[in-house]
Design a protein around this motif. Structure first.
Motif, mmCIF file in Angstrom:
data_model
loop_
_atom_site.group_PDB
_atom_site.id
_atom_site.type_symbol
_atom_site.label_atom_id
_atom_site.label_comp_id
_atom_site.label_asym_id
_atom_site.label_seq_id
_atom_site.Cartn_x
_atom_site.Cartn_y
_atom_site.Cartn_z
ATOM 1 N N CYS A 46 0.866 -1.189 0.000
ATOM 2 C CA CYS A 46 0.000 0.000 0.000
ATOM 3 C C CYS A 46 0.904 1.241 0.000
ATOM 4 C CB CYS A 46 -0.900 -0.023 1.225
ATOM 5 S SG CYS A 46 -1.846 -1.553 1.347
ATOM 6 N N ASN A 47 0.541 2.223 -0.784
ATOM 7 C CA ASN A 47 1.509 3.310 -1.036
ATOM 8 C C ASN A 47 1.765 4.201 0.182
ATOM 9 O OD1 ASN A 47 -0.788 4.892 -0.958
ATOM 10 N ND2 ASN A 47 -0.249 6.087 -2.780
ATOM 11 N N PHE A 48 0.849 4.200 1.170
ATOM 12 C CA PHE A 48 1.015 5.070 2.340
ATOM 13 C C PHE A 48 1.653 4.337 3.514
ATOM 14 C CE2 PHE A 48 -3.016 2.913 2.564
ATOM 15 C CZ PHE A 48 -3.017 2.414 3.850
ATOM 16 N N CYS A 49 1.877 3.034 3.379
ATOM 17 C CA CYS A 49 2.251 2.223 4.547
ATOM 18 C C CYS A 49 3.755 2.269 4.805
ATOM 19 C CB CYS A 49 1.796 0.786 4.333
ATOM 20 S SG CYS A 49 2.161 -0.279 5.749
ATOM 21 N N VAL A 50 4.113 2.412 6.063
ATOM 22 C CA VAL A 50 5.528 2.499 6.424
ATOM 23 C C VAL A 50 6.257 1.176 6.214
ATOM 24 C CG1 VAL A 50 5.253 4.381 8.066
ATOM 25 C CG2 VAL A 50 4.961 2.033 8.852
ATOM 26 N N LEU A 51 5.505 0.087 6.035
ATOM 27 C CA LEU A 51 6.170 -1.202 5.788
ATOM 28 C C LEU A 51 6.602 -1.334 4.336
ATOM 29 C CD1 LEU A 51 3.827 -3.690 7.721
ATOM 30 C CD2 LEU A 51 5.883 -2.547 8.530
ATOM 31 N N THR A 52 5.918 -0.631 3.453
ATOM 32 C CA THR A 52 6.146 -0.810 2.012
ATOM 33 C C THR A 52 7.590 -0.478 1.633
ATOM 34 O OG1 THR A 52 3.835 -0.404 1.489
ATOM 35 C CG2 THR A 52 5.411 -0.041 -0.288
ATOM 36 N N GLY A 53 8.247 -1.491 1.077
ATOM 37 C CA GLY A 53 9.634 -1.298 0.645
ATOM 38 C C GLY A 53 10.655 -1.442 1.756
ATOM 39 N N HIS A 54 10.189 -1.675 3.000
ATOM 40 C CA HIS A 54 11.127 -1.721 4.126
ATOM 41 C C HIS A 54 11.081 -3.022 4.905
ATOM 42 C CE1 HIS A 54 12.025 2.538 3.607
ATOM 43 N NE2 HIS A 54 10.723 2.734 3.457
ATOM 44 N N GLU A 55 9.968 -3.695 4.908
ATOM 45 C CA GLU A 55 9.814 -4.899 5.750
ATOM 46 C C GLU A 55 9.405 -6.085 4.888
ATOM 47 O OE1 GLU A 55 9.804 -5.868 9.018
ATOM 48 O OE2 GLU A 55 9.965 -4.030 10.188
ATOM 49 N N GLN A 56 10.256 -7.085 4.824
ATOM 50 C CA GLN A 56 9.860 -8.318 4.143
ATOM 51 C C GLN A 56 8.971 -9.135 5.065
ATOM 52 O OE1 GLN A 56 13.226 -10.545 2.696
ATOM 53 N NE2 GLN A 56 12.527 -10.109 0.618
#
Ligand code: SF4
Length: 303
Positions: free
Chosen positions: A11-21
């Protein structure tokens, strides 16, 4: 209890996106911790004596893992709740299994009942045409389903936001337990987008990134319109709830809205004085009433 971390979605607003596998613990470790290491308060009678919550961002990141976890949880006869994504709730067998394994509460980030906003958030796992069915399915399995809604997504229009109570009524007056404003957290795709498009509001600081303060200019709404809708929905949908009271109007006021003071709880000083000096041209235009309303919203939400 945590069985997993991260989330397979983006989701484009989520702090996990691109950072947490997304990754998960061995099921026997989770079961051992619940059975042998978790301390339940036996002095609390009734359901709560044997109750716990999974704190995972998305306990259903792997439906196969969740299925096996539920099967392993059954003999423990515990009552539990969790947060997971909408796609899991679309699987009748898995929802039934969760109910049999003791799940009684699920939170899911529905975020919006507007398909254009869902699309703008890259949240394709949420199928709006199935929301009613999913709520009823969860209830039928003994699970209370609660969800969150966000205001200020790029698909949001005045027409959609005005009709949110009507849409919720169509869903059986099932109230969301969380109402927030889409937040451009740094290092998320949404932040990169609004920053590149010059849509971050002037004067935003890290303390504004609380999910209840408008920090960006929505694509199809004036900032003051987004705030007005948020305030109205906070008042009308969740009256009486602690969550809703906490996300009511005060903190958003610093960005100004018709008929309200521009002074927020932290004084609203810089933003308010900037507006008084004409520093934010669009806010000034809105206050003067010269800005035309957007074209009517003509998309069906398909409920
Ligand atoms: S589904 Fe939830 S946890 Fe996963 S990326 Fe989207 S907002 Fe984040």
């Amino acid at each position: 209890m945590e069985a997993s971390r991260g989330c397979p979605f983006s989701c484009n607003f989520c702090v996990l996106t691109g950072h947490e596998q997304y990754r998960y613990r061995p099921i026997d470790h989770v079961i051992r911790d619940i059975r042998d290491r978790m301390v339940f308060n036996e002095r609390i009678p009734g359901l709560t004596g044997d109750t716990f919550a999974f704190l995972d961002n998305n306990l259903g990141g792997s439906p196969r893992y969740l299925r096996e976890l539920c099967e392993a949880l059954m003999p423990l006869k515990k009552i539990w709740g969790c947060a997971l994504t909408f796609n899991v709730l679309r699987d009748p067998e898995l929802v039934r299994l969760m109910g049999l394994a003791g799940c009684r509460y699920v939170y899911t980030g529905l975020e919006s009942l507007n398909p254009e906003s869902i699309s703008s958030m890259n949240k394709g796992q949420n199928k709006l045409s199935e929301v009613r069915e999913v709520i009823q399915r969860a209830f039928a399995s003994g699970i209370v389903l609660s969800f969150g809604l966000l205001v200020g997504a790029d698909g949001d229009t005045n027409e959609y936001l005005e009709r949110v109570p009507e849409y919720l009524h169509d869903l059986g007056d099932h109230c969301p337990t969380f109402l927030g404003i889409v937040c451009p957290y740094p290092e998320t795709p949404f932040f990169a987008q609004v920053a590149a498009e010059g849509r971050l509001l002037p004067g935003v600081t890290s303390r504004d990134l609380d999910g209840y303060t408008l920090c960006h200019r929505p694509a199809r709404l004036h900032p003051s319109e987004a705030i007005e809708h948020f305030q109205r929905l906070s008042r009308t949908i969740g009256r009486g709830s602690t969550t809703w009271r906490s996300c009511s109007s005060a903190r958003s006021r610093r960005w100004g809205s018709r008929g309200t003071s521009s002074r927020g709880p932290r004084g609203g000083g810089r933003a308010a004085s900037r507006r008084r000096r004409g520093g934010d041209a669009s806010l000034t235009r809105r206050a003067g009433g010269a800005r035309p309303r957007p074209a009517p919203y003509d998309s069906s939400i398909g409920l």
